[in-house]
Design an enzyme around this catalytic site. Structure first.
Site, PDB file in Angstrom:
ATOM      1  N   HIS A  16       1.048   0.267  -9.012  1.00 55.31           N
ATOM      2  CA  HIS A  16       0.092   0.739 -10.024  1.00 55.31           C
ATOM      3  C   HIS A  16       0.290  -0.004 -11.342  1.00 55.31           C
ATOM      4  CE1 HIS A  16      -1.581   3.370 -13.112  1.00 55.31           C
ATOM      5  NE2 HIS A  16      -2.275   3.991 -12.177  1.00 55.31           N
ATOM      6  N   LEU A  77       1.054   6.888  -2.932  1.00 57.18           N
ATOM      7  CA  LEU A  77       1.225   7.995  -1.985  1.00 57.18           C
ATOM      8  C   LEU A  77      -0.072   8.323  -1.259  1.00 57.18           C
ATOM      9  CD1 LEU A  77       3.622  10.391  -3.896  1.00 57.18           C
ATOM     10  CD2 LEU A  77       4.025   9.353  -1.652  1.00 57.18           C
ATOM     11  N   ALA A  78      -1.178   8.253  -1.963  1.00 58.58           N
ATOM     12  CA  ALA A  78      -2.466   8.615  -1.372  1.00 58.58           C
ATOM     13  C   ALA A  78      -3.568   7.708  -1.895  1.00 58.58           C
ATOM     14  CB  ALA A  78      -2.797  10.071  -1.695  1.00 58.58           C
ATOM     15  N   GLY A  80      -7.183   6.804  -3.611  1.00 60.11           N
ATOM     16  CA  GLY A  80      -7.817   7.231  -4.851  1.00 60.11           C
ATOM     17  C   GLY A  80      -8.674   6.068  -5.311  1.00 60.11           C
ATOM     18  N   HIS A  82      -8.074   3.823  -7.389  1.00 61.06           N
ATOM     19  CA  HIS A  82      -7.284   2.582  -7.483  1.00 61.06           C
ATOM     20  C   HIS A  82      -7.228   1.866  -6.140  1.00 61.06           C
ATOM     21  CE1 HIS A  82      -6.297   3.471 -11.511  1.00 61.06           C
ATOM     22  NE2 HIS A  82      -5.324   4.321 -11.277  1.00 61.06           N
TER      23      HIS A  82
END
Lengths: 137, 137
Positions: A16, A77-78, A80, A82
């Site tokens: 990120h 983790l999941a 989205g 992004h």
């Protein structure tokens, strides 16, 4: 099972990015551990924002190095916005314009984030136990 | 090793929260898997923002249910302002004011995020292999 072909493949761990040091430390730490597995020809870290190197920089360096197959996995983790919009868009434009020639023979594969996994539960159980121990129990 | 005392303990898995469904699906999935381990008296999900239930709601529900020990773990890959400032602040104020009485006998322990771990590398290797397979290899 690891295939022979993966010895000629590079993996890009996409983070990120953050103003704080933690996210870069996480990605660098995971990169070192994956490199030690000795599975891939090259394992790189790249950041969506705020940290260096950028996704574009790493993809172009790998293409220049002669790598013909790159798997980019989002270290999230999941899913989205992004992972479903921002990063795919950056991957798509990385070889456009003056870079089209560079990326023409490069197979670029984009992976899924970590998601729900028993191994995450194992880690969370360890963090719970460590938190208790930290409180002197 | 799991201790007897943990049978009287509740775990709160704290998620970032998102307008998209993915983060809530991740937390709910991890909650189900951790519940199936049968280690803790209660395993709850709570969100820092955007999703329900909130951290305050869950802590107060658990305190009302008579739980005396709560371990809250941030389901984040790495530390950042959310895990070092936002969430601890919310945990601190959850039992303040009219709720001070409720939280007086509750031991609240805050854990660390997931961090660098060989099990994350194992998962990332699986995601790389799945991405390749998805491209018909």
């Amino acid at each position: 099972m690891i295939k022979e072909s993966e010895e000629d493949m590079a993996v890009v761990l996409i983070g990120h990015g953050s103003k704080m040091a933690y996210n870069k430390e996480l990605l660098d730490g995971l990169q070192r551990l994956m490199e030690l597995r000795g599975v891939f020809k090259d394992v790189r870290v790249a950041f969506m924002q705020l940290n260096s190197p950028s996704i574009e920089e790493v993809l172009r360096e790998l293409a220049k190095s002669g790598i013909k197959k790159i798997v980019a996995v989002p270290v999230f983790l999941a899913d989205g916005t992004h992972t479903t919009e921002d990063i795919p868009e950056t991957l798509k434009i990385a070889f456009e314009g003056e870079w089209a020639e560079l990326g023409r023979d490069v197979e670029l594969i984009y992976g899924k984030p970590i998601g729900v996994d028993e191994r995450i539960v194992d880690i969370l159980l360890d963090r719970v136990k460590a938190a208790e121990a930290g409180n002197g129990e």
